[in-house]
Design a protein around this motif. Structure first.
Motif, PDB file in Angstrom:
ATOM      1  N   ARG A  24      34.522 -15.192  23.100  1.00  9.17           N
ATOM      2  CA  ARG A  24      35.175 -16.275  22.364  1.00  9.17           C
ATOM      3  C   ARG A  24      34.274 -17.510  22.317  1.00  9.17           C
ATOM      4  N   TYR A  43      38.938 -20.496  18.615  1.00  8.84           N
ATOM      5  CA  TYR A  43      37.844 -19.601  18.962  1.00  8.84           C
ATOM      6  C   TYR A  43      37.541 -18.604  17.864  1.00  8.84           C
ATOM      7  N   LEU A  44      36.266 -18.253  17.796  1.00 10.98           N
ATOM      8  CA  LEU A  44      35.780 -17.237  16.870  1.00 10.98           C
ATOM      9  C   LEU A  44      35.301 -16.059  17.696  1.00 10.98           C
ATOM     10  N   ASP A  48      36.633 -10.312  14.888  1.00  3.86           N
ATOM     11  CA  ASP A  48      37.639 -10.795  13.945  1.00  3.86           C
ATOM     12  C   ASP A  48      37.061 -10.905  12.536  1.00  3.86           C
ATOM     13  N   THR A  60      34.534 -14.512   9.568  1.00  3.76           N
ATOM     14  CA  THR A  60      35.102 -14.442  10.912  1.00  3.76           C
ATOM     15  C   THR A  60      36.420 -15.207  10.964  1.00  3.76           C
ATOM     16  N   MET A  61      36.455 -16.377  10.320  1.00  2.74           N
ATOM     17  CA  MET A  61      37.686 -17.169  10.276  1.00  2.74           C
ATOM     18  C   MET A  61      37.847 -17.779   8.893  1.00  2.74           C
ATOM     19  N   SER A  73      35.927 -21.404   5.363  1.00  2.00           N
ATOM     20  CA  SER A  73      35.620 -20.255   6.214  1.00  2.00           C
ATOM     21  C   SER A  73      34.363 -20.497   7.042  1.00  2.00           C
ATOM     22  N   GLU A  75      31.554 -17.972   9.516  1.00  2.00           N
ATOM     23  CA  GLU A  75      31.157 -16.618   9.884  1.00  2.00           C
ATOM     24  C   GLU A  75      30.151 -16.689  11.030  1.00  2.00           C
TER      25      GLU A  75
END
Length: 158
Positions: A24, A43-44, A48, A60-61, A73, A75
């Motif tokens: 994380r 956290y990324l 994910d 990623t998010m 976003s 990554e």
């Protein structure tokens, strides 16, 4: 692209690294549109993935800004994850890069999940928690104390 650089003092230790797909990366993120910064740590993780609007792949998010409603976003670029080695001690080194589209990391909090090994012995040390910015242990093979001290970071444009 934004790189996360780490600096620490390593004592009898090398190959400090983020361990595993579920590591994380705790970040505070800023919206590039309106400047809103997340209050909470987010956290990324490499494992994910979220779809981007309009079928433009994934990141990623992906999240909508609370203030301006813009979809942003970030990554994790897995091929950029690098260990922090004994020879890097007390110098800044990029340990990961993020592809940022509208979200920019403004703070990083190292927590659990780091791994390293004894510089001489190769003894593995797992689940190192750097939340306190200091960590120490004992290497049975070399009968020496090992440690990671004065952990600090900065973000750089890549």
């Amino acid at each position: 692209r934004i790189g996360l650089q780490l600096r620490a003092t390593l004592e009898n230790i090398t190959r400090l690294r983020a361990e595993g797909e579920d590591f994380r990366w705790y970040l505070k993120l800023k919206c590039g549109n309106c400047g809103e910064v997340s209050e909470k740590w987010q956290y990324l993780r490499l494992m994910d993935s979220a779809p981007l609007k309009g079928g433009r792949g994934s990141a990623t998010m992906v999240q909508k800004c609370k203030l301006c409603s813009r979809e942003n976003s970030i990554e994790i670029l897995s091929q950029t994850i690098k260990p922090y080695n004994a020879e890097d001690s007390e110098k800044f080194k990029t340990i990961v890069e993020f592809e940022c589209r509208g979200l920019e990391p403004v703070d990083f909090q190292p927590q659990a999940g780091f791994a390293a090994e004894g510089a001489e012995s190769g003894t593995p040390f797992n689940d190192i928690n750097l939340l306190e910015k200091d960590w120490n242990d004992y290497d049975e093979k070399t009968k020496e104390s090992v440690g990671i001290y004065e952990v600090t970071h900065k973000f750089v444009k890549c």
